[in-house]
Write a protein that holds these residues in place. Structure first.
Motif, PDB file in Angstrom:
ATOM      1  N   LEU A  32      18.170  21.672  46.019  1.00  0.00           N
ATOM      2  CA  LEU A  32      19.227  21.761  45.678  1.00  0.00           C
ATOM      3  C   LEU A  32      20.392  22.501  46.595  1.00  0.00           C
ATOM      4  CD1 LEU A  32      21.536  21.773  43.190  1.00  0.00           C
ATOM      5  CD2 LEU A  32      21.159  24.180  42.788  1.00  0.00           C
ATOM      6  N   VAL A  33      21.190  21.393  46.881  1.00  0.00           N
ATOM      7  CA  VAL A  33      22.132  21.661  48.216  1.00  0.00           C
ATOM      8  C   VAL A  33      23.344  22.362  47.622  1.00  0.00           C
ATOM      9  CG1 VAL A  33      23.615  20.440  50.001  1.00  0.00           C
ATOM     10  CG2 VAL A  33      21.378  19.700  49.547  1.00  0.00           C
ATOM     11  N   LEU A  34      23.794  23.441  48.212  1.00  0.00           N
ATOM     12  CA  LEU A  34      24.884  24.449  48.179  1.00  0.00           C
ATOM     13  C   LEU A  34      25.849  24.897  49.223  1.00  0.00           C
ATOM     14  CD1 LEU A  34      23.965  27.627  48.465  1.00  0.00           C
ATOM     15  CD2 LEU A  34      22.389  26.946  46.956  1.00  0.00           C
ATOM     16  N   GLU A  35      26.985  25.080  48.861  1.00  0.00           N
ATOM     17  CA  GLU A  35      27.969  25.775  49.992  1.00  0.00           C
ATOM     18  C   GLU A  35      28.656  27.048  49.245  1.00  0.00           C
ATOM     19  OE1 GLU A  35      29.460  21.998  52.569  1.00  0.00           O
ATOM     20  OE2 GLU A  35      30.463  22.295  50.291  1.00  0.00           O
ATOM     21  N   GLY A  36      28.969  27.994  50.078  1.00  0.00           N
ATOM     22  CA  GLY A  36      29.288  29.331  49.634  1.00  0.00           C
ATOM     23  C   GLY A  36      28.502  30.321  50.021  1.00  0.00           C
ATOM     24  N   PRO A  37      28.627  31.484  49.477  1.00  0.00           N
ATOM     25  CA  PRO A  37      29.357  31.714  47.958  1.00  0.00           C
ATOM     26  C   PRO A  37      30.716  32.040  48.527  1.00  0.00           C
ATOM     27  CG  PRO A  37      28.032  33.594  48.822  1.00  0.00           C
ATOM     28  CD  PRO A  37      27.695  32.553  49.845  1.00  0.00           C
ATOM     29  N   ALA A  38      31.426  32.217  47.588  1.00  0.00           N
ATOM     30  CA  ALA A  38      32.870  32.781  47.433  1.00  0.00           C
ATOM     31  C   ALA A  38      33.083  33.558  45.946  1.00  0.00           C
ATOM     32  CB  ALA A  38      33.906  31.833  47.691  1.00  0.00           C
ATOM     33  N   GLY A  39      34.314  34.224  46.082  1.00  0.00           N
ATOM     34  CA  GLY A  39      34.407  34.964  44.713  1.00  0.00           C
ATOM     35  C   GLY A  39      35.861  35.976  44.903  1.00  0.00           C
ATOM     36  N   GLY A  40      36.127  36.332  43.719  1.00  0.00           N
ATOM     37  CA  GLY A  40      37.389  36.963  43.948  1.00  0.00           C
ATOM     38  C   GLY A  40      37.764  38.301  42.864  1.00  0.00           C
ATOM     39  N   TYR A  41      36.879  38.420  42.031  1.00  0.00           N
ATOM     40  CA  TYR A  41      37.131  39.537  40.972  1.00  0.00           C
ATOM     41  C   TYR A  41      35.823  40.512  41.021  1.00  0.00           C
ATOM     42  CZ  TYR A  41      36.445  41.610  36.379  1.00  0.00           C
ATOM     43  OH  TYR A  41      36.171  42.527  35.427  1.00  0.00           O
ATOM     44  N   LEU A  42      36.133  41.632  40.936  1.00  0.00           N
ATOM     45  CA  LEU A  42      35.171  42.957  40.955  1.00  0.00           C
ATOM     46  C   LEU A  42      35.922  43.942  40.299  1.00  0.00           C
ATOM     47  CD1 LEU A  42      32.917  44.238  42.351  1.00  0.00           C
ATOM     48  CD2 LEU A  42      34.389  45.386  44.093  1.00  0.00           C
ATOM     49  N   PRO A  43      35.380  44.486  39.183  1.00  0.00           N
ATOM     50  CA  PRO A  43      35.778  45.515  38.266  1.00  0.00           C
ATOM     51  C   PRO A  43      36.415  46.584  39.049  1.00  0.00           C
ATOM     52  CG  PRO A  43      33.661  44.740  37.374  1.00  0.00           C
ATOM     53  CD  PRO A  43      33.743  44.133  38.860  1.00  0.00           C
ATOM     54  N   ASP A  44      37.801  46.920  38.814  1.00  0.00           N
ATOM     55  CA  ASP A  44      38.432  47.834  39.688  1.00  0.00           C
ATOM     56  C   ASP A  44      37.871  49.285  38.941  1.00  0.00           C
ATOM     57  OD1 ASP A  44      40.287  49.739  40.358  1.00  0.00           O
ATOM     58  OD2 ASP A  44      42.039  49.011  39.411  1.00  0.00           O
ATOM     59  N   PRO A  45      37.388  49.931  40.079  1.00  0.00           N
ATOM     60  CA  PRO A  45      36.800  51.385  39.684  1.00  0.00           C
ATOM     61  C   PRO A  45      37.790  52.203  39.160  1.00  0.00           C
ATOM     62  CG  PRO A  45      36.838  51.125  42.129  1.00  0.00           C
ATOM     63  CD  PRO A  45      37.155  49.809  41.463  1.00  0.00           C
ATOM     64  N   GLU A  46      39.002  52.074  39.378  1.00  0.00           N
ATOM     65  CA  GLU A  46      40.115  53.067  39.135  1.00  0.00           C
ATOM     66  C   GLU A  46      40.656  52.770  37.525  1.00  0.00           C
ATOM     67  OE1 GLU A  46      40.616  55.909  40.772  1.00  0.00           O
ATOM     68  OE2 GLU A  46      39.210  55.017  42.260  1.00  0.00           O
ATOM     69  N   ALA A  47      40.220  51.570  37.111  1.00  0.00           N
ATOM     70  CA  ALA A  47      40.883  51.185  35.781  1.00  0.00           C
ATOM     71  C   ALA A  47      40.427  52.198  34.692  1.00  0.00           C
ATOM     72  CB  ALA A  47      40.277  49.799  35.511  1.00  0.00           C
ATOM     73  N   ASP A  48      41.154  52.486  33.527  1.00  0.00           N
ATOM     74  CA  ASP A  48      40.703  53.325  32.669  1.00  0.00           C
ATOM     75  C   ASP A  48      39.876  52.634  31.735  1.00  0.00           C
ATOM     76  OD1 ASP A  48      42.406  55.563  33.292  1.00  0.00           O
ATOM     77  OD2 ASP A  48      44.005  54.263  32.813  1.00  0.00           O
ATOM     78  N   TRP A  49      39.769  51.064  31.720  1.00  0.00           N
ATOM     79  CA  TRP A  49      39.091  50.424  30.663  1.00  0.00           C
ATOM     80  C   TRP A  49      38.823  49.058  31.300  1.00  0.00           C
ATOM     81  CZ3 TRP A  49      40.220  46.752  26.771  1.00  0.00           C
ATOM     82  CH2 TRP A  49      41.618  46.443  26.596  1.00  0.00           C
ATOM     83  N   HIS A  50      37.809  48.187  30.798  1.00  0.00           N
ATOM     84  CA  HIS A  50      37.816  46.904  31.077  1.00  0.00           C
ATOM     85  C   HIS A  50      37.840  45.961  29.951  1.00  0.00           C
ATOM     86  CE1 HIS A  50      37.076  47.638  35.364  1.00  0.00           C
ATOM     87  NE2 HIS A  50      36.622  49.012  34.872  1.00  0.00           N
ATOM     88  N   LEU A  51      38.281  44.676  30.136  1.00  0.00           N
ATOM     89  CA  LEU A  51      38.002  43.754  29.083  1.00  0.00           C
ATOM     90  C   LEU A  51      37.485  42.455  29.719  1.00  0.00           C
ATOM     91  CD1 LEU A  51      38.818  42.873  26.172  1.00  0.00           C
ATOM     92  CD2 LEU A  51      40.953  41.843  27.083  1.00  0.00           C
ATOM     93  N   MET A  52      36.686  42.123  29.031  1.00  0.00           N
ATOM     94  CA  MET A  52      35.903  40.822  29.659  1.00  0.00           C
ATOM     95  C   MET A  52      35.567  39.649  28.267  1.00  0.00           C
ATOM     96  SD  MET A  52      33.028  42.426  32.305  1.00  0.00           S
ATOM     97  CE  MET A  52      33.336  43.896  33.209  1.00  0.00           C
ATOM     98  N   VAL A  53      36.149  38.812  28.582  1.00  0.00           N
ATOM     99  CA  VAL A  53      36.033  37.606  27.437  1.00  0.00           C
ATOM    100  C   VAL A  53      35.874  36.362  27.893  1.00  0.00           C
ATOM    101  CG1 VAL A  53      37.874  39.000  25.960  1.00  0.00           C
ATOM    102  CG2 VAL A  53      38.670  37.317  27.225  1.00  0.00           C
ATOM    103  N   GLY A  54      35.149  35.504  27.270  1.00  0.00           N
ATOM    104  CA  GLY A  54      34.700  33.891  27.524  1.00  0.00           C
ATOM    105  C   GLY A  54      33.738  33.514  26.722  1.00  0.00           C
TER     106      GLY A  54
END
Length: 266
Positions: free
Chosen positions: A111-133
């Motif tokens: 399997l040929v691939l390129e990357g990786p990349a990404g942009g999201y990381l749970p903010d350690p300073e947030a009071d709570w997290h919401l993840m939906v999908g």
């Protein structure tokens, strides 16, 4: 860059987990993101090159009919010590390109691939997290849950067909997980939105990850910004796919859809 299939496992009726390894992954390193993804290059049957190839070189030297299909997939796990890359593929029979490849992959396949990349990381300073999908966001949500600080509330709402399609999820955080089943639901496309409207949210500042089917995610985003007052900067939001379109058709119109989605709530 390329990996060779080490193993495949059908972890749910519609998800095939592929583990890649080999010297072709030398130098692979994750960015500081839990939604890290790779761009796969899948050649058409009978392609006059490969199995190891450079996608850019193929586009320069071959007719368009031989160009590899490009698909973006989230990294489920990168085991740097063992040099093993795990990717989960949603498979719906022979529909699409990447799913059928994963369903028929065997040890030694390339399997040929390129990357990786990404942009999201749970903010350690947030009071709570919401993840939906839905299933398409499940790998990123599973990886992101591991980065939530211990004891911090994390609300997860995931859509799947039925209980057989659920996967175990773990986090150091205080997990509020609800699986929403399409089977038997009068409005399968509205499951996430309905669940969020009924949600008694934790206090404080939230950091949200909202990814999945385009029309569903658009409505959820509008609700979170307009009705819940969540700041857009506190949300990672992307429509991964669209129910009424093939992958190729969706890729052609996605940028216009995202622009319209962004303008929904001024």
């Amino acid at each position: 860059m390329h990996g060779r299939v080490e193993s495949t496992t059908r972890v749910t009726p519609t998800i095939v987990r592929v583990v890649l390894g080999g010297e072709g992954l030398a130098g692979f390193a994750l960015p500081p993101a839990t939604d890290a993804y790779v761009n796969l290059a899948l050649p058409p049957a009978g392609a006059p090159y490969g199995p190891v190839f450079e996608p850019a070189q193929v586009r320069e030297s071959h007719a368009k009919e031989w160009w590899p299909a490009r698909r973006r997939y989230t990294v489920r796990v990168w085991d740097a010590e063992r040099g093993l890359l795990t990717i989960d593929f949603v498979v719906h029979g022979d529909e699409g390109v990447a799913g059928p490849w994963a369903a028929h992959a065997r040890p030694g396949d390339v399997l040929v691939l390129e990357g990786p990349a990404g942009g999201y990381l749970p903010d350690p300073e947030a009071d709570w997290h919401l993840m939906v999908g839905d299933e398409s966001a499940l790998p990123a949500i599973a990886a992101s849950l591991s980065a939530v600080p211990a004891g911090v509330p994390v609300v997860v709402r995931l859509v799947c067909d039925d209980a057989a399609h659920e996967l175990p999820l773990e986090t150091p955080g205080d997990l509020d997980l609800l699986w929403l089943h399409r089977a038997g639901a009068p409005d399968p496309g509205g499951l996430i939105l309905s669940s969020l409207r009924a949600l008694d949210v934790p206090p404080g500042r939230v950091h949200a990850f909202v990814h999945g089917e385009a029309d569903e995610i658009r409505e959820v985003r509008r609700h979170l910004i307009a009705e819940r007052g969540i700041d857009r900067s506190a949300m990672s939001c992307s429509p991964y796919w669209r129910r009424t379109m093939t992958d190729e058709a969706w890729r052609r119109v996605k940028s216009d859809f995202v622009a319209a989605m962004d303008s929904d709530v001024a």
